[in-house]
Design a protein around this motif. Structure first.
Motif, PDB file in Angstrom:
ATOM      1  N   GLU A   1       0.837  -1.208   0.000  1.00  0.00           N
ATOM      2  CA  GLU A   1       0.000   0.000   0.000  1.00  0.00           C
ATOM      3  C   GLU A   1       0.874   1.263   0.000  1.00  0.00           C
ATOM      4  N   GLN A   2       1.934   1.237   0.814  1.00  0.00           N
ATOM      5  CA  GLN A   2       2.845   2.385   0.849  1.00  0.00           C
ATOM      6  C   GLN A   2       3.562   2.544  -0.497  1.00  0.00           C
ATOM      7  N   LEU A   3       3.953   1.416  -1.090  1.00  0.00           N
ATOM      8  CA  LEU A   3       4.631   1.483  -2.389  1.00  0.00           C
ATOM      9  C   LEU A   3       3.748   2.119  -3.445  1.00  0.00           C
ATOM     10  N   ASN A   4       2.495   1.705  -3.476  1.00  0.00           N
ATOM     11  CA  ASN A   4       1.565   2.289  -4.445  1.00  0.00           C
ATOM     12  C   ASN A   4       1.479   3.800  -4.260  1.00  0.00           C
ATOM     13  N   LYS A   5       1.394   4.223  -3.005  1.00  0.00           N
ATOM     14  CA  LYS A   5       1.311   5.656  -2.702  1.00  0.00           C
ATOM     15  C   LYS A   5       2.608   6.363  -3.103  1.00  0.00           C
ATOM     16  N   LEU A   6       3.749   5.735  -2.814  1.00  0.00           N
ATOM     17  CA  LEU A   6       5.049   6.326  -3.173  1.00  0.00           C
ATOM     18  C   LEU A   6       5.167   6.508  -4.682  1.00  0.00           C
ATOM     19  N   PHE A   7       4.704   5.521  -5.445  1.00  0.00           N
ATOM     20  CA  PHE A   7       4.760   5.624  -6.902  1.00  0.00           C
ATOM     21  C   PHE A   7       3.922   6.821  -7.364  1.00  0.00           C
ATOM     22  N   GLU A   8       2.745   6.982  -6.783  1.00  0.00           N
ATOM     23  CA  GLU A   8       1.865   8.096  -7.156  1.00  0.00           C
ATOM     24  C   GLU A   8       2.479   9.438  -6.776  1.00  0.00           C
ATOM     25  N   VAL A   9       3.020   9.510  -5.567  1.00  0.00           N
ATOM     26  CA  VAL A   9       3.606  10.772  -5.090  1.00  0.00           C
ATOM     27  C   VAL A   9       4.807  11.159  -5.948  1.00  0.00           C
ATOM     28  N   ALA A  10       5.646  10.176  -6.294  1.00  0.00           N
ATOM     29  CA  ALA A  10       6.805  10.460  -7.150  1.00  0.00           C
ATOM     30  C   ALA A  10       6.344  10.965  -8.516  1.00  0.00           C
ATOM     31  N   ASN A  11       5.311  10.343  -9.033  1.00  0.00           N
ATOM     32  CA  ASN A  11       4.800  10.748 -10.346  1.00  0.00           C
ATOM     33  C   ASN A  11       4.228  12.169 -10.309  1.00  0.00           C
ATOM     34  N   GLU A  12       3.537  12.504  -9.242  1.00  0.00           N
ATOM     35  CA  GLU A  12       2.995  13.861  -9.102  1.00  0.00           C
ATOM     36  C   GLU A  12       4.137  14.870  -8.945  1.00  0.00           C
ATOM     37  N   ALA A  13       5.154  14.502  -8.190  1.00  0.00           N
ATOM     38  CA  ALA A  13       6.311  15.394  -8.009  1.00  0.00           C
ATOM     39  C   ALA A  13       7.011  15.634  -9.342  1.00  0.00           C
ATOM     40  N   LYS A  14       7.076  14.597 -10.165  1.00  0.00           N
ATOM     41  CA  LYS A  14       7.711  14.717 -11.491  1.00  0.00           C
ATOM     42  C   LYS A  14       7.039  15.830 -12.298  1.00  0.00           C
ATOM     43  N   LYS A  15       5.750  15.967 -12.146  1.00  0.00           N
ATOM     44  CA  LYS A  15       5.014  16.992 -12.900  1.00  0.00           C
ATOM     45  C   LYS A  15       5.400  18.405 -12.467  1.00  0.00           C
TER      46      LYS A  15
ATOM     47  N   TYR B   1      13.633   2.223  -5.358  1.00  0.00           N
ATOM     48  CA  TYR B   1      12.833   1.751  -6.485  1.00  0.00           C
ATOM     49  C   TYR B   1      12.947   2.753  -7.630  1.00  0.00           C
ATOM     50  N   CYS B   2      13.308   2.259  -8.798  1.00  0.00           N
ATOM     51  CA  CYS B   2      13.359   3.079 -10.005  1.00  0.00           C
ATOM     52  C   CYS B   2      12.179   2.641 -10.866  1.00  0.00           C
ATOM     53  N   VAL B   3      11.245   3.549 -11.079  1.00  0.00           N
ATOM     54  CA  VAL B   3       9.953   3.200 -11.650  1.00  0.00           C
ATOM     55  C   VAL B   3       9.769   3.842 -13.017  1.00  0.00           C
ATOM     56  N   LYS B   4       9.288   3.051 -13.958  1.00  0.00           N
ATOM     57  CA  LYS B   4       8.992   3.584 -15.287  1.00  0.00           C
ATOM     58  C   LYS B   4       7.702   4.407 -15.247  1.00  0.00           C
ATOM     59  N   PRO B   5       7.461   5.206 -16.306  1.00  0.00           N
ATOM     60  CA  PRO B   5       6.292   6.109 -16.298  1.00  0.00           C
ATOM     61  C   PRO B   5       4.943   5.388 -16.196  1.00  0.00           C
ATOM     62  N   ASP B   6       4.916   4.097 -16.514  1.00  0.00           N
ATOM     63  CA  ASP B   6       3.643   3.371 -16.375  1.00  0.00           C
ATOM     64  C   ASP B   6       3.285   3.106 -14.919  1.00  0.00           C
ATOM     65  N   LEU B   7       4.236   3.391 -14.029  1.00  0.00           N
ATOM     66  CA  LEU B   7       4.086   3.181 -12.581  1.00  0.00           C
ATOM     67  C   LEU B   7       3.821   1.712 -12.233  1.00  0.00           C
ATOM     68  N   LYS B   8       4.187   0.824 -13.141  1.00  0.00           N
ATOM     69  CA  LYS B   8       4.036  -0.613 -12.890  1.00  0.00           C
ATOM     70  C   LYS B   8       5.398  -1.314 -12.915  1.00  0.00           C
ATOM     71  N   SER B   9       6.201  -1.002 -13.923  1.00  0.00           N
ATOM     72  CA  SER B   9       7.515  -1.642 -14.046  1.00  0.00           C
ATOM     73  C   SER B   9       8.515  -0.931 -13.154  1.00  0.00           C
ATOM     74  N   PHE B  10       9.264  -1.703 -12.380  1.00  0.00           N
ATOM     75  CA  PHE B  10      10.274  -1.073 -11.534  1.00  0.00           C
ATOM     76  C   PHE B  10      11.486  -1.968 -11.364  1.00  0.00           C
ATOM     77  N   PHE B  11      12.598  -1.322 -11.034  1.00  0.00           N
ATOM     78  CA  PHE B  11      13.846  -1.977 -10.673  1.00  0.00           C
ATOM     79  C   PHE B  11      14.060  -1.673  -9.207  1.00  0.00           C
ATOM     80  N   LYS B  12      14.237  -2.722  -8.414  1.00  0.00           N
ATOM     81  CA  LYS B  12      14.414  -2.535  -6.972  1.00  0.00           C
ATOM     82  C   LYS B  12      15.860  -2.788  -6.593  1.00  0.00           C
ATOM     83  N   SER B  13      16.406  -1.889  -5.799  1.00  0.00           N
ATOM     84  CA  SER B  13      17.761  -2.058  -5.298  1.00  0.00           C
ATOM     85  C   SER B  13      17.811  -1.496  -3.882  1.00  0.00           C
ATOM     86  N   THR B  14      19.014  -1.247  -3.395  1.00  0.00           N
ATOM     87  CA  THR B  14      19.182  -0.606  -2.083  1.00  0.00           C
ATOM     88  C   THR B  14      20.272   0.451  -2.205  1.00  0.00           C
ATOM     89  N   THR B  15      20.330   1.333  -1.228  1.00  0.00           N
ATOM     90  CA  THR B  15      21.367   2.358  -1.255  1.00  0.00           C
ATOM     91  C   THR B  15      22.755   1.717  -1.236  1.00  0.00           C
TER      92      THR B  15
END
Ligand SMILES: [Zn+2]
Length: 141
Positions: free
Chosen positions: A5-19, A107-121
Motif C-alpha cells: 500500500e505504501q509502495l503504491n502511494k510512493l509511486f503516485e507521489v513520485a509521479n505527481e512530483a515529477k510533474k 525503487y526506479c519506476v517507469k512512467p507506467d508506474l508498474k515496471s520497476f527496478f528494486k535495489s538498495t542504497t
C-alpha cells in the motif's frame, strides 16, 4: 521496507512530483518520493538552474526536505522519470547523498508506474564512503 500500500502511494507521489520538475534546460523530468521511518512521505523533483552546476536532483530535494522537517531515518525512496525503455537510477551524487542515511530500498519506476527496478542504497554504491569512515583510526604522520 514499505508495504504494498505504501509502495503504491510512493509511486503516485513520485509521479505527481515529477510533474512539478523545474527542468527548463534538460527537459528531463524526475520525481522522487521518500518514505520516512514514521510513515511520512516526502516528495522531491529536480530543480535546475541557469548556472547549471547548481541543479539539484529530485532525490536530493526529497532528502533535504525530509531532513529539514526532522526526518533522518528512511525506509524507501522511489524515483521516476519519463523514460520508458530503461530504468533510470540515481546519479552518483544522489547515491552518496542517500547512503549517508543508511541502507534502505531504492525503487526506479517507469512512467507506467508498474515496471520497476528494486535495489538498495548499499547495492547502488559498493565500497561507499559512509559516516562510519570518519570514525576510523587515523594517523597524524
Ligand atoms: Zn542525482
Amino acid at each position: 521496507m514499505a508495504t504494498q500500500e505504501q509502495l503504491n502511494k510512493l509511486f503516485e507521489v513520485a509521479n505527481e512530483a515529477k510533474k512539478r520538475a523545474y527542468c527548463k534546460y534538460s527537459n528531463f523530468r524526475v520525481g522522487a518520493a521518500l518514505l520516512c521511518e514514521d510513515g511520512t512521505i516526502i516528495s522531491g523533483c529536480n530543480v535546475e538552474n541557469g548556472s547549471y552546476g547548481l541543479t539539484i536532483c529530485a532525490e536530493r530535494t526529497a532528502y533535504t526536505k525530509a531532513i529539514s522537517e526532522g526526518h533522518t531515518k528512511f525506509k524507501t525512496i522511489v524515483v521516476t522519470t519519463d523514460v520508458e525503455d530503461r530504468f533510470i537510477t540515481p546519479c552518483g551524487a544522489c547515491r552518496q547523498f542517500g547512503i549517508e542515511f543508511g541502507n534502505f530500498d531504492v525503487y526506479c519506476v517507469k512512467p507506467d508506474l508498474k515496471s520497476f527496478f528494486k535495489s538498495t542504497t548499499s547495492d547502488l554504491l559498493p565500497g561507499s564512503f559512509t559516516p562510519a569512515d570518519l570514525d576510523a583510526p587515523r594517523t597524524n604522520n
